[in-house]
Enzyme design. Structure first.
Site: not given
Ligand code: ADE
Length: 275
Positions: A212, A214
């Protein structure tokens, strides 16, 4: 003194990995550790004749969240299971536009912002300070990069993994802060794992799999677990392929790690316990 090391490859990662194609002589074994309970039994087997040990980081069925993992027991159990090196496979969020979901990052640095975990084997009795200036074994990184490129995976070599405590994802202000620090990816699991691997004199490298963007990204307002899981399962085949490709080359008998990961304590400052 030169010595021949017969490698045993440790893998720590998610549930998708224990279906490794070609893994033979499979046996789950419970390993006792004085540091408490590891996340699960360790799957022993061989891949192309090379001994492999797999630990599901969160346990089978994913029952244990990142802050509750017994990292010391996990690393100690892998060492007791004979591992000489550890490849950590981990889901992460991306902090850079050029690292989209589906990308693999072979990180070379970490920032440890975790605060609720036991971080050292040297906490009671004798005090020890090992160097983690270079926490990733370059030999493992080279091998992983070569395999990823050979397989045509979207991969970047190098980058900083920000390790947060969780379990909540970051606020937007935090996400922007980590970007301003130049971090590449963010996740919740690789620390203190990497530090403990160094204390245990195990070579360690991470394959961070981006799931992703974030929450800093203008087109991705919030991270959702659905999104993370969807990309992760989509990537499981590629991750398994990477492991299957890298293990045979790493399994050849070798000398000591040229970077000194397996002699980290030779240069650590260690104070004997007081009588
Ligand atoms: N694991 C997968 N995506 C994450 C994210 N955006 N922040 C922290 N841990 C994660």
């Amino acid at each position: 003194m030169s010595e021949t090391v017969t490698p045993v490859i440790g893998l720590i990662g998610g549930s998708g990995l224990y279906d490794l194609p070609g893994l033979q002589q499979r046996e789950w074994k419970r390993i006792e550790s004085p540091w408490g309970e590891p996340s699960d039994e360790i799957l022993h087997g061989t891949l192309s004749g090379v001994p492999v040990r797999f630990l599901p980081r969160h346990g089978r069925g994913h029952p244990t969240p990142p802050s509750r993992l017994n990292y010391r027991a996990n690393i100690d159990a892998m060492k007791r299971a004979g591992c000489t090196e550890i490849i950590s496979l981990s889901a992460v969020g991306s902090l850079k536009e050029e690292l989209p979901p589906g990308h693999f990052v072979i990180v070379d640095q970490f920032i440890d912002r975790t605060f609720a975990r036991e971080k050292s084997f040297f906490e009671t009795g004798c005090v020890g300070h090992v160097s983690v200036a270079h926490p990733v074994c370059p030999r493992l990184g080279d091998a992983l990069e070569a395999s990823a490129r050979k397989l045509g995976l979207p991969v970047t070599r190098g980058g900083t993994y920000m390790v947060m405590e969780g379990p909540q994802f970051s606020t937007k202000a935090e996400s922007l802060l980590y970007r301003s620090w130049g971090c590449s990816v963010i996740g919740m699991t690789n620390m203190p794992e990497a530090k403990l691997a160094r204390e245990a004199e195990l070579c360690y490298a991470t394959v961070a799999m981006v799931t992703d963007f974030d929450c800093w990204h203008p087109d991705h307002d919030a991270v959702t677990v659905d999104q993370v899981v969807k990309v992760l399962f989509g990537n499981a085949d590629l991750a398994r392929g990477l492991v299957a490709d890298v293990v045979p080359g790493l399994g050849a008998p070798r000398g000591h790690c040229p970077a000194g990961c397996d002699r980290a304590l030779d240069h650590a400052l260690i104070t004997a316990p007081e009588k």
